[in-house]
Design an enzyme around this catalytic site. Structure first.
Site, PDB file in Angstrom:
ATOM      1  N   LYS A   1      71.919  57.459  62.357  1.00 58.27           N
ATOM      2  CA  LYS A   1      70.882  56.486  62.718  1.00 58.27           C
ATOM      3  C   LYS A   1      70.878  55.368  61.670  1.00 58.27           C
ATOM      4  O   LYS A   1      69.979  55.238  60.846  1.00 58.27           O
ATOM      5  CB  LYS A   1      69.518  57.166  62.833  1.00 58.27           C
ATOM      6  CG  LYS A   1      68.517  56.411  63.712  1.00 58.27           C
ATOM      7  CD  LYS A   1      67.337  57.287  64.054  1.00 58.27           C
ATOM      8  CE  LYS A   1      66.266  56.533  64.819  1.00 58.27           C
ATOM      9  NZ  LYS A   1      66.685  56.091  66.155  1.00 58.27           N
TER      10      LYS A   1
ATOM     11  N   LEU B   1      73.585  58.894  69.697  1.00 54.48           N
ATOM     12  CA  LEU B   1      72.607  59.459  68.779  1.00 54.48           C
ATOM     13  C   LEU B   1      72.048  60.740  69.384  1.00 54.48           C
ATOM     14  O   LEU B   1      71.703  60.780  70.569  1.00 54.48           O
ATOM     15  CB  LEU B   1      71.472  58.467  68.532  1.00 54.48           C
ATOM     16  CG  LEU B   1      70.378  58.963  67.579  1.00 54.48           C
ATOM     17  CD1 LEU B   1      70.914  59.052  66.153  1.00 54.48           C
ATOM     18  CD2 LEU B   1      69.161  58.038  67.623  1.00 54.48           C
TER      19      LEU B   1
ATOM     20  N   GLU C   1      75.159  55.727  76.152  1.00 60.02           N
ATOM     21  CA  GLU C   1      73.698  55.764  76.018  1.00 60.02           C
ATOM     22  C   GLU C   1      73.143  54.355  76.156  1.00 60.02           C
ATOM     23  O   GLU C   1      73.895  53.381  76.249  1.00 60.02           O
ATOM     24  CB  GLU C   1      73.295  56.365  74.669  1.00 60.02           C
ATOM     25  CG  GLU C   1      73.817  55.588  73.465  1.00 60.02           C
ATOM     26  CD  GLU C   1      73.462  56.249  72.128  1.00 60.02           C
ATOM     27  OE1 GLU C   1      72.607  57.154  72.101  1.00 60.02           O
ATOM     28  OE2 GLU C   1      74.040  55.834  71.107  1.00 60.02           O
TER      29      GLU C   1
END
Length: 290
Positions: A146, A202, A178
């Site tokens: 992240k 993620l 994503e």
């Protein structure tokens, strides 16, 4: 503006400052985390803080506090700002040092900050569903970290906003990865399908909650890559994130998903997710009613 946490100290947010040579400012050399707050309580705080530590460790940054100490600091910030509903944003950078692409050879102290924002739940979107676009995934190959390096995400999100859409669903070739700020799920023949957690996406905390709720409620789950064709032919599509919760998608690139209405399984997962929030944080005053 309230208070901010800067290197372990609670100070007036308007007075919070970092060095101009902080590596987070100059290189994006750091990681961040966002924790959702409902009724003055943090939701899935343990999981977020563990991911924060893992992201930092992945780029060679050691947190100056253990998880218990960090939890206490963030809880103090939450109480000090009297936050009932919103987000806690936190980030850590490698610290301040003379500008050089190579990591500093002398020991420097990391810069840790955290602050809160009042952010209402996106109730109207949760009730009616959202429109999205498709865009090529141009990001680096360690999306599991992240990182503060979010330019690729920002460009995708801006492209969606300029077309009046909520989110950009990214893909590498024919494989869906994503959203710019969310995980993506499809439902086909009663099964929930989402990309496996690897370096291309993620590992979403909300995603994991949804998968656990699905397992517990006998909803079939497949964690695997799926294609653009599968996305376009899905029975239902939804997004998940800390702030978006279980967000129904009713349109992609101007094409409706099925009849353009929120699907039955998506509604079921929304209700299960709300129950999980209320289990951890207490009854929600602003619920979703379909």
């Amino acid at each position: 503006m309230g208070f901010a946490l800067l290197n372990g100290e609670l100070i007036d947010r308007s007075e919070a400052r970092v060095d101009v040579e902080d590596r987070g400012f100059q290189f994006g050399d750091g990681v961040y985390e966002v924790i959702r707050v409902y009724n003055g309580k943090m939701f899935t705080a343990k999981e977020h803080l563990e991911r924060f530590e893992k992201s930092a460790s992945s780029i060679g940054i050691s947190l100056p506090y253990n998880t218990a100490q960090l939890t206490e600091l963030v809880e103090n910030l939450l109480v000090k700002n009297n936050l009932e509903q919103g987000n806690i944003y936190m980030q850590i950078t490698r610290g301040a040092a003379p500008r050089n692409h190579v990591f500093p050879t002398t020991e420097i102290k990391p810069t840790l900050i955290a602050y809160t924002n009042i952010v209402p739940r996106p109730l109207e979107s949760l009730k009616s569903g959202v429109k999205t676009i498709l865009t090529e995934d141009i990001r680096w190959l360690r999306c599991d970290i992240k990182s503060l390096n979010l330019l690729g995400n920002l460009l995708a999100k801006q492209k969606a906003a300029e077309q009046g859409c909520y989110e950009a669903i990214q893909h590498r070739g024919q494989t869906v990865t994503e959203g710019s700020a969310s995980n993506v799920f499809i439902i086909k023949n009663g099964a929930v399908i989402t990309h496996e957690s690897n370096h291309l996406i993620l590992k979403g905390i909300t995603k994991d909650v949804i998968l656990n709720l699905s397992f517990k409620n006998n909803i079939p789950v497949e964690e695997r890559a799926f294609t653009l064709e599968e996305l376009e032919q899905a029975d239902e599509v939804f997004l998940s994130s800390t702030t978006s919760e279980v967000m129904p998608v009713i349109e992609i690139n101007g094409q409706k998903i099925k009849d353009g209405k929120i699907g039955v399984i998506t509604q079921q997962l929304q209700k299960l997710f709300i129950q999980e929030i209320e289990k951890q944080c207490g009854k929600l005053a602003d619920n979703i009613i379909h």
